[in-house]
Every structure is written in C-alpha cells, then in structure tokens.
Design a protein around this motif. Sequence first.
Motif, mmCIF file in Angstrom:
data_model
loop_
_atom_site.group_PDB
_atom_site.id
_atom_site.type_symbol
_atom_site.label_atom_id
_atom_site.label_comp_id
_atom_site.label_asym_id
_atom_site.label_seq_id
_atom_site.Cartn_x
_atom_site.Cartn_y
_atom_site.Cartn_z
ATOM 1 N N MET A 176 85.823 35.203 23.527
ATOM 2 C CA MET A 176 84.494 34.779 23.971
ATOM 3 C C MET A 176 83.494 35.902 23.709
ATOM 4 S SD MET A 176 83.363 33.504 27.778
ATOM 5 C CE MET A 176 81.660 33.076 28.121
ATOM 6 N N ALA A 177 82.287 35.522 23.169
ATOM 7 C CA ALA A 177 81.281 36.522 22.835
ATOM 8 C C ALA A 177 80.720 37.149 24.101
ATOM 9 C CB ALA A 177 80.169 35.877 22.015
ATOM 10 N N ASP A 178 80.332 38.412 24.009
ATOM 11 C CA ASP A 178 79.735 39.087 25.149
ATOM 12 C C ASP A 178 78.377 38.469 25.473
ATOM 13 O OD1 ASP A 178 81.856 40.785 25.251
ATOM 14 O OD2 ASP A 178 80.894 42.354 24.062
ATOM 15 N N THR A 179 78.063 38.387 26.771
ATOM 16 C CA THR A 179 76.763 37.879 27.198
ATOM 17 C C THR A 179 75.673 38.850 26.768
ATOM 18 O OG1 THR A 179 77.758 36.793 29.106
ATOM 19 C CG2 THR A 179 75.382 37.179 29.178
ATOM 20 N N ILE A 180 74.589 38.297 26.224
ATOM 21 C CA ILE A 180 73.484 39.126 25.743
ATOM 22 C C ILE A 180 72.551 39.431 26.910
ATOM 23 C CG2 ILE A 180 71.463 39.146 24.227
ATOM 24 C CD1 ILE A 180 73.178 37.472 22.270
ATOM 25 N N ARG A 181 72.285 40.690 27.120
ATOM 26 C CA ARG A 181 71.535 41.168 28.285
ATOM 27 C C ARG A 181 70.034 41.193 27.971
ATOM 28 N NH1 ARG A 181 74.541 44.513 31.562
ATOM 29 N NH2 ARG A 181 72.970 46.163 31.531
ATOM 30 N N VAL A 182 69.228 40.632 28.890
ATOM 31 C CA VAL A 182 67.788 40.476 28.656
ATOM 32 C C VAL A 182 67.004 41.188 29.766
ATOM 33 C CG1 VAL A 182 65.884 38.841 28.386
ATOM 34 C CG2 VAL A 182 68.178 38.237 27.562
ATOM 35 N N LEU A 183 65.947 41.889 29.367
ATOM 36 C CA LEU A 183 65.008 42.500 30.306
ATOM 37 C C LEU A 183 63.658 41.806 30.144
ATOM 38 C CD1 LEU A 183 64.188 44.798 32.309
ATOM 39 C CD2 LEU A 183 63.607 46.175 30.274
ATOM 40 N N LEU A 184 63.045 41.374 31.265
ATOM 41 C CA LEU A 184 61.728 40.732 31.249
ATOM 42 C C LEU A 184 60.676 41.733 31.714
ATOM 43 C CD1 LEU A 184 62.673 37.307 32.915
ATOM 44 C CD2 LEU A 184 62.630 37.894 30.482
ATOM 45 N N VAL A 185 59.570 41.884 30.928
ATOM 46 C CA VAL A 185 58.514 42.844 31.257
ATOM 47 C C VAL A 185 57.168 42.116 31.224
ATOM 48 C CG1 VAL A 185 57.447 45.061 30.702
ATOM 49 C CG2 VAL A 185 59.876 44.679 30.157
ATOM 50 N N ASP A 186 56.518 41.989 32.379
ATOM 51 C CA ASP A 186 55.204 41.342 32.469
ATOM 52 C C ASP A 186 54.563 41.768 33.796
ATOM 53 O OD1 ASP A 186 53.089 39.244 32.838
ATOM 54 O OD2 ASP A 186 54.007 38.479 30.990
ATOM 55 N N GLU A 215 63.953 43.243 35.516
ATOM 56 C CA GLU A 215 62.552 42.889 35.310
ATOM 57 C C GLU A 215 61.690 44.110 35.598
ATOM 58 O OE1 GLU A 215 61.693 40.501 39.352
ATOM 59 O OE2 GLU A 215 63.385 39.754 38.142
ATOM 60 N N ALA A 216 60.567 44.202 34.887
ATOM 61 C CA ALA A 216 59.625 45.313 35.068
ATOM 62 C C ALA A 216 58.221 44.761 34.993
ATOM 63 C CB ALA A 216 59.852 46.383 33.992
ATOM 64 N N GLY A 236 59.098 49.346 32.193
ATOM 65 C CA GLY A 236 59.925 48.777 31.126
ATOM 66 C C GLY A 236 60.785 49.836 30.440
ATOM 67 N N ILE A 237 60.188 51.010 30.185
ATOM 68 C CA ILE A 237 60.941 52.112 29.564
ATOM 69 C C ILE A 237 62.062 52.566 30.493
ATOM 70 C CG2 ILE A 237 60.801 54.528 28.839
ATOM 71 C CD1 ILE A 237 57.986 53.917 27.780
ATOM 72 N N GLU A 238 61.725 52.754 31.793
ATOM 73 C CA GLU A 238 62.722 53.230 32.756
ATOM 74 C C GLU A 238 63.878 52.243 32.882
ATOM 75 O OE1 GLU A 238 60.455 53.752 36.284
ATOM 76 O OE2 GLU A 238 59.293 55.468 35.504
ATOM 77 N N LYS A 239 63.556 50.931 32.968
ATOM 78 C CA LYS A 239 64.608 49.921 33.084
ATOM 79 C C LYS A 239 65.458 49.842 31.804
ATOM 80 C CE LYS A 239 63.842 47.960 37.165
ATOM 81 N NZ LYS A 239 64.878 47.734 38.213
ATOM 82 N N THR A 240 64.820 50.031 30.670
ATOM 83 C CA THR A 240 65.561 49.986 29.400
ATOM 84 C C THR A 240 66.587 51.114 29.334
ATOM 85 O OG1 THR A 240 63.703 48.976 28.237
ATOM 86 C CG2 THR A 240 65.367 50.068 26.886
ATOM 87 N N LEU A 241 66.158 52.313 29.710
ATOM 88 C CA LEU A 241 67.074 53.454 29.687
ATOM 89 C C LEU A 241 68.184 53.290 30.719
ATOM 90 C CD1 LEU A 241 64.491 56.369 29.302
ATOM 91 C CD2 LEU A 241 65.836 55.236 27.516
ATOM 92 N N GLN A 242 67.867 52.588 31.826
ATOM 93 C CA GLN A 242 68.851 52.401 32.890
ATOM 94 C C GLN A 242 69.832 51.273 32.579
ATOM 95 O OE1 GLN A 242 67.059 51.417 36.671
ATOM 96 N NE2 GLN A 242 68.996 50.796 37.575
ATOM 97 N N LEU A 243 69.327 50.157 32.060
ATOM 98 C CA LEU A 243 70.138 48.935 31.909
ATOM 99 C C LEU A 243 70.639 48.697 30.485
ATOM 100 C CD1 LEU A 243 67.876 46.589 34.081
ATOM 101 C CD2 LEU A 243 70.028 47.677 34.772
ATOM 102 N N GLY A 303 52.392 46.806 26.312
ATOM 103 C CA GLY A 303 53.667 46.442 25.700
ATOM 104 C C GLY A 303 53.902 47.104 24.352
ATOM 105 N N ILE A 304 52.846 47.199 23.530
ATOM 106 C CA ILE A 304 53.002 47.813 22.203
ATOM 107 C C ILE A 304 53.347 49.295 22.337
ATOM 108 C CG2 ILE A 304 51.846 48.379 20.034
ATOM 109 C CD1 ILE A 304 52.494 45.435 20.336
ATOM 110 N N SER A 305 52.668 49.988 23.255
ATOM 111 C CA SER A 305 52.956 51.409 23.465
ATOM 112 C C SER A 305 54.375 51.601 23.993
ATOM 113 C CB SER A 305 51.947 52.019 24.437
ATOM 114 O OG SER A 305 50.634 51.933 23.922
ATOM 115 N N MET A 306 54.823 50.701 24.860
ATOM 116 C CA MET A 306 56.207 50.765 25.365
ATOM 117 C C MET A 306 57.203 50.648 24.214
ATOM 118 S SD MET A 306 58.220 48.070 27.846
ATOM 119 C CE MET A 306 58.305 46.870 26.500
ATOM 120 N N ILE A 307 56.958 49.654 23.354
ATOM 121 C CA ILE A 307 57.855 49.452 22.210
ATOM 122 C C ILE A 307 57.860 50.692 21.321
ATOM 123 C CG2 ILE A 307 58.206 48.105 20.107
ATOM 124 C CD1 ILE A 307 57.014 45.693 21.638
#
Length: 530
Positions: free
Chosen positions: A1-11, A36-37, A43-50, A66-70
């Motif tokens: 079974m494929a691994d579940t793809i992990r999603v972060l929501l930022v808004d 979520e962030a 968003g950056i902090e959650k990305t590095l954490q999760l 969002g663009i600066s975060m990316i």
Amino acid sequence: MADTIRVLLVDDEAYVIDALKRHIHWNELGMKVVGEAYDGQQGIEKTLQLNPDCIITDITMPQLDGISMIEQLYQMNSHPYFLIYTGYDDFDYAKKALSYGVSDYILKPALPEEFEAPLEAICNRIREEQIRIIELNRLQKDFEESKQQLFQPFLDELLEGRILTYEQFARKDQFFSSMLAEKEYVVIGVHLENSQDAFAELEMKQQLYALYRINSLVLSLIPGTVYSPGFRSNTAYFLCADQTDSYSLDQLVGLCTRILDFCNKIDDLNLTVRIGISDIVHSFEEISTAFSQTQICIRESLDNEVMQYTNHCMKGSSCPPLSWIFDKDQLIDAILIGNILAAQQLLEKFFSHVSRLPAPQDIYLTPLLSELIGATTVSLLQHGIQYDSKAFSLVVQKHSTIHEAQIHVNEYIQSLIGSIQSRELAKNYQIVHRMIGFTKEHFSEGITLTEIADQLQFTPNYLSTLFAKSMGTSFSQYLAKLRIYKAKELLDSGKYKVYEVGDMVGYKNPEYFTKVFKEFVGTTPSAYAK
C-alpha cells in the motif's frame, strides 16, 4: 500500500482552511492534512517541523506572503509540492510562483471538484518520485554489495603486491572508501590446525561459526582500520592500517596473545593456533612485504605461538627474507615488453625491502641479487636473448652499499631492454606466427592463452601484449573471429545443426556460441543458417 501523502494548509483565513479540510475527499486521494498555518512564517515553521509532501497556500497573508514563504523554503533546500489557492489574480505573482516549482494555481472561490485534478496530478508525481527513490536506494544497495565483492580482489592485490603505482592504489582506495592511503600498515595472520577430533566432528555450520567468532574478535581488538578476506585453508590474514606511529609491536604481540588464548579456549575445541605478525611498514608498496613476513612467521612458528617477524630474525632463526617481493615473471615480462618504468618500480620495491631487513643487510643482499638476476637471465636466455657478461658480473659481485647495488642492477636491466629493443621484429613475428599456427590447429578444443604460453614457454601476459602489438587486436578477439569464421563455413555447408557447429568450433555452451556469433555477424546462427 502506498504511503499517505502529507498535506499542510496555509491561509490567514480560518474558514478557508476549515472548508478545505471538510470538503476535499482526502482519503480517496490518499492524502492527509497533517497541519495548518495562518501566515507564511508559521508555514515555514510547520514545514520544518512536519516535513509535508504538499502545501496548499494563499498568497496574501500578514507577516510573510505565500510567495516569499515558498522562496525561503526553496533557499532552505525544502522542496514540497505547492498548490496556490488565492483570490489574488496577478499574473506576475503566478509567474514567479511557477519559477519555484509550484504545481498549479487555483483562484478563490473554487468548488471542491476543482481541486481533484491538480491534487491527483501532485499525488501521481509524488508517488512516481517515491518509486524512483526506492529504485535508486535498491540500485545503491546493489552497487554497495557489488563493491564489497570487488573489494576482496583489491585486498588480494595489495597483499600480493600486484598494484604497482600509487595512483592505482589511491584510485581504488577512494572508490572503495577503504581509508588505507597515507597510513602505516601491519599484517597479522592466524592459522588454525583443524585436525583435532573435536573441531573435525562439528557440523559445517558450527565450524564456520567458530571461524566467524575468531575473525570478529581480531577485527574488534586490533586498533585502526582492519580488513580480512576471511579464513582460507584454515588461515586468515588481516591488513591493519592506522595513523603513523600508532602501532607498537609490543602492543600487537599482547593483543595477538589474547587472540591466541581465545582460540585455545573457544567451545573447548582445543584448537592449535599459530599467529604471525609482520614488521610495521609505512607505504602501500611494502604491504606485500609485510604479508610475506607474516607467511614466514606462520610457517616457522611452533604450535600455539605468537611470532613477530623482526624479533624472530633477531634470535638467529633461519628465517629468510622474502623469497620474492614480487613475482619474477612480472620483471621478466617488463623486460621482454620493454617497459623500463615497470621494471624500475619492481626493482625499487625489491631494494626498499632489502633496506628494511635486520642488520647486517649485506648477508641478504648478495644471495638475493644472485637469485633475482640469475633467474631473470636464465629465463631470457631461454628466449634467445643474450646478456652483457661484464654488466652481469658487476651485479652479482659484493656491493659496499645497497645504493651501489641498485645502480648496477638498473644499468644491467636497461642493457637487457636495450638489447631486446635493438633486435629485429622478425623474432616477435615468429612467436606470433607460432601462436597463430597453434591456435588454428587447436581452436576447436577450447584452448586458452595460458595453454599456448605453456607450449611456447612464455608467460600469458607477455604473449598477450606481444600479440596485440603485432596484430592490432587482442588474442581473445582473434580467437573468437577465427571460430566464428569457421562456424559460418560449417553452417554454409548445411550439414550440421547449430549446436553441433558451436561444439565443433570450441563453444561447448550453445547460448554463449549464439551470443558471440551475433556480436560478429549481426544475427543468430539459426537465422544465418536459413
């Protein structure tokens, strides 16, 4: 079974995040919202954490958009897949986002089904990437296992002195990451007499386990980097390498005494053990010298004794220096081929060993030189090559210093090479002609270059080099071409089946015959026969 793809929501709007979580069929997509962030910095902090696989983000947010975060995540070498969901309809922003690898751009407001295709595309890309990573890891594992299989021949080459230049040694050392360069070395040998009933009566699995335990103990006790090809014919040799001045012979003798004691007591088998320790040497060229010293110690030691080479020689034992520091055939080949550099490297190795023998060194030098030069000269005479008697007498006389002896030997070897190079090439062509005649007469018998060398009284290496120089192709290629030419004649006659033809021209394996035939003819024997 494929691994579940992990999603972060930022808004920055909580109701948007809530709507995304409730209305998109995450389970059906094989995805899961892991966090979520509410602005780009979070968003950056959650990305590095999760460490999410995918981020769905707005553009216009407080503190950090969002663009600066990316952009900042990109600079941090963090590359999740991005899907922008925003009401900010600005083409320049979209263009900039795409430059950072953003997968898609959806304008608010949007229906849940508008997310399906972009998210499915992201899922497919992530899973393809996961499959590639798994395959790359498998290939890397296979490659590392193959390297380990190739490492044993490299270790054998070092111990037997078959690596002539430092460049070859350093290149292989780097390839295998063996960390042997620029070290000091010692070779330890452990020999077991397994004739005792207790050991002989063990099952093979138990015998191998006992040998494994001994091997593991040596690897764990001896400091530095230690490599061993394992037990062969009841003897295991260990190449030990460490930083300069790290080893002391007294320390090594003490450690080997512990190894001896362990072997004597292991499983009450009453094993009889001999352990040999070489001198400490300081260059890779001397590793083969150390290996031979260890062989001598094992051969001349008593049962259940640890013997160190120099201490043994100092006690007045009949311990000779090495019989040879290299195969005499190597020097003869170098002379016959006219390779002055290889001959000089071999001689440098020889004199380097002599200079490290216990004093007085002159008691070893004259007999060793007589054996070396005498055997070389006799071999060359068998090939019809004359020598300079005056130069020969200078070589075998007693020398006051090793340096003086080395000068005379180098001059003598150069005179031999000069004599060979000045001879007409007819001699070489005569040898090649005999090789070709023998090959044509016996090609159907599965002959090898070694057999031809035995017939003509040359070494295989010399004949291989001579043939290639004279004919412009290797002997193996010539033999294959000859066999395929004869095979085509037999197939053209229509009298024989394909497997019969293969056997008649020296290929006992039909599949291999087909492979070689196709390489030369461009089609299989069966297709050619039609």
